[in-house]
Design a protein around this motif. Structure first.
Motif, PDB file in Angstrom:
ATOM      1  N   ILE A  89       0.840  -1.204   0.000  1.00 51.44           N
ATOM      2  CA  ILE A  89       0.000   0.000   0.000  1.00 51.44           C
ATOM      3  C   ILE A  89       0.872   1.250   0.000  1.00 51.44           C
ATOM      4  N   ALA A  90       1.963   1.216   0.745  1.00 54.44           N
ATOM      5  CA  ALA A  90       2.860   2.375   0.785  1.00 54.44           C
ATOM      6  C   ALA A  90       3.500   2.613  -0.580  1.00 54.44           C
ATOM      7  N   MET A  91       3.921   1.558  -1.260  1.00 52.83           N
ATOM      8  CA  MET A  91       4.517   1.730  -2.585  1.00 52.83           C
ATOM      9  C   MET A  91       3.478   2.220  -3.585  1.00 52.83           C
ATOM     10  N   LEU A  92       2.231   1.750  -3.473  1.00 54.26           N
ATOM     11  CA  LEU A  92       1.171   2.239  -4.342  1.00 54.26           C
ATOM     12  C   LEU A  92       0.909   3.725  -4.075  1.00 54.26           C
ATOM     13  N   GLY A  93       0.908   4.120  -2.817  1.00 56.01           N
ATOM     14  CA  GLY A  93       0.750   5.530  -2.481  1.00 56.01           C
ATOM     15  C   GLY A  93       1.889   6.374  -3.016  1.00 56.01           C
ATOM     16  N   LEU A  94       3.117   5.847  -2.934  1.00 57.39           N
ATOM     17  CA  LEU A  94       4.270   6.564  -3.483  1.00 57.39           C
ATOM     18  C   LEU A  94       4.139   6.716  -4.995  1.00 57.39           C
ATOM     19  N   LEU A  95       3.652   5.671  -5.651  1.00 59.65           N
ATOM     20  CA  LEU A  95       3.456   5.729  -7.094  1.00 59.65           C
ATOM     21  C   LEU A  95       2.397   6.776  -7.462  1.00 59.65           C
ATOM     22  N   ALA A 140      16.490  11.758  -6.712  1.00 61.40           N
ATOM     23  CA  ALA A 140      17.076  10.443  -6.412  1.00 61.40           C
ATOM     24  C   ALA A 140      17.156  10.201  -4.911  1.00 61.40           C
ATOM     25  N   VAL A 141      17.538  11.203  -4.134  1.00 63.00           N
ATOM     26  CA  VAL A 141      17.609  11.051  -2.673  1.00 63.00           C
ATOM     27  C   VAL A 141      16.223  10.779  -2.092  1.00 63.00           C
ATOM     28  N   VAL A 142      15.217  11.512  -2.561  1.00 65.07           N
ATOM     29  CA  VAL A 142      13.857  11.298  -2.053  1.00 65.07           C
ATOM     30  C   VAL A 142      13.360   9.903  -2.397  1.00 65.07           C
ATOM     31  N   VAL A 143      13.608   9.436  -3.612  1.00 69.30           N
ATOM     32  CA  VAL A 143      13.165   8.094  -4.009  1.00 69.30           C
ATOM     33  C   VAL A 143      13.904   7.024  -3.217  1.00 69.30           C
ATOM     34  N   VAL A 144      15.198   7.176  -3.038  1.00 67.44           N
ATOM     35  CA  VAL A 144      15.971   6.183  -2.266  1.00 67.44           C
ATOM     36  C   VAL A 144      15.481   6.129  -0.820  1.00 67.44           C
ATOM     37  N   LEU A 145      15.242   7.273  -0.203  1.00 68.18           N
ATOM     38  CA  LEU A 145      14.744   7.276   1.178  1.00 68.18           C
ATOM     39  C   LEU A 145      13.354   6.658   1.287  1.00 68.18           C
ATOM     40  N   ALA A 146      12.488   6.927   0.310  1.00 65.15           N
ATOM     41  CA  ALA A 146      11.139   6.358   0.345  1.00 65.15           C
ATOM     42  C   ALA A 146      11.169   4.844   0.158  1.00 65.15           C
ATOM     43  N   VAL A 147      11.937   4.378  -0.812  1.00 62.34           N
ATOM     44  CA  VAL A 147      12.025   2.927  -1.036  1.00 62.34           C
ATOM     45  C   VAL A 147      12.685   2.251   0.156  1.00 62.34           C
ATOM     46  N   TRP A 148      13.688   2.849   0.724  1.00 62.01           N
ATOM     47  CA  TRP A 148      14.361   2.269   1.906  1.00 62.01           C
ATOM     48  C   TRP A 148      13.380   2.172   3.086  1.00 62.01           C
ATOM     49  N   ARG A 149      12.590   3.210   3.269  1.00 66.99           N
ATOM     50  CA  ARG A 149      11.619   3.193   4.375  1.00 66.99           C
ATOM     51  C   ARG A 149      10.545   2.137   4.166  1.00 66.99           C
ATOM     52  N   VAL A 150      10.051   1.994   2.927  1.00 71.82           N
ATOM     53  CA  VAL A 150       9.047   0.967   2.651  1.00 71.82           C
ATOM     54  C   VAL A 150       9.659  -0.424   2.779  1.00 71.82           C
ATOM     55  N   ALA A 151      10.901  -0.592   2.361  1.00 72.46           N
ATOM     56  CA  ALA A 151      11.561  -1.895   2.465  1.00 72.46           C
ATOM     57  C   ALA A 151      11.757  -2.288   3.923  1.00 72.46           C
ATOM     58  N   ARG A 152      11.893  -1.327   4.814  1.00 76.41           N
ATOM     59  CA  ARG A 152      12.057  -1.639   6.245  1.00 76.41           C
ATOM     60  C   ARG A 152      10.768  -2.123   6.887  1.00 76.41           C
ATOM     61  N   LEU A 153       9.617  -1.947   6.199  1.00 81.60           N
ATOM     62  CA  LEU A 153       8.354  -2.445   6.748  1.00 81.60           C
ATOM     63  C   LEU A 153       8.304  -3.970   6.769  1.00 81.60           C
TER      64      LEU A 153
END
Length: 154
Positions: A89-95, A140-153
């Motif tokens: 759901i978080a990745m869908l929201g990011l998309l 790139a920094v914003v995308v990396v931080l968002a993907v890293w945060r979602v991956a930590r879920l």
């Protein structure tokens, strides 16, 4: 030539100066029509031929709506950790947030707005590579931080 010949010349006394005659009333000569004669129908009216450059409500409403929905979908799983489906759901929201941001940038570009530091559309100038590099690094920094945060879920 005798001295009297020059003094008898009528043009010798009434010579013009370099910048014109000296005896003009008020220092200005009337060389055109008066403003009342130029515009007999009233005062001059200026009309802007180009449309105003601004986003209309019908352009902004879907962008803001998608951004709000995407932000909520991205923020709630990150904040409350909804189990196994939270990362999806978080990745869908990011998309959805990214799509609305892109849609907003394209609408703003169509109206004529540009990012700070970039030349206006159609000006013929090339953008400065340092400004473009700064924008790419920021995204790139914003995308990396968002993907890293979602991956930590997980």
């Amino acid at each position: 030539m005798p001295d009297g010949a020059l003094s008898d010349d009528p043009l010798s006394e009434d010579r013009l100066t370099d910048d014109g005659p000296d005896d003009t009333a008020g220092g200005v000569t009337a060389d055109g029509p008066a403003p009342e004669e130029m515009y007999p129908g009233g005062p001059e009216v200026e009309v802007e031929l180009r449309p105003q450059r601004r986003l209309r409500i019908w352009q902004l409403a879907p962008i803001v709506g998608l951004a709000a929905v995407g932000s909520l979908m991205f923020a709630f799983p990150l904040a409350f950790d909804f189990g196994d489906s939270g990362a999806v759901i978080a990745m869908l929201g990011l998309l959805i947030c990214s799509c609305s941001a892109g849609w907003g940038m394209m609408a703003a570009r169509r109206v004529g707005y540009t990012w700070p530091g970039l030349p206006p559309r159609g000006s013929g100038r090339r953008p400065d590579w340092r400004v473009v590099l700064a924008y790419v690094l920021l995204v790139a920094v914003v995308v990396v931080l968002a993907v890293w945060r979602v991956a930590r879920l997980r």
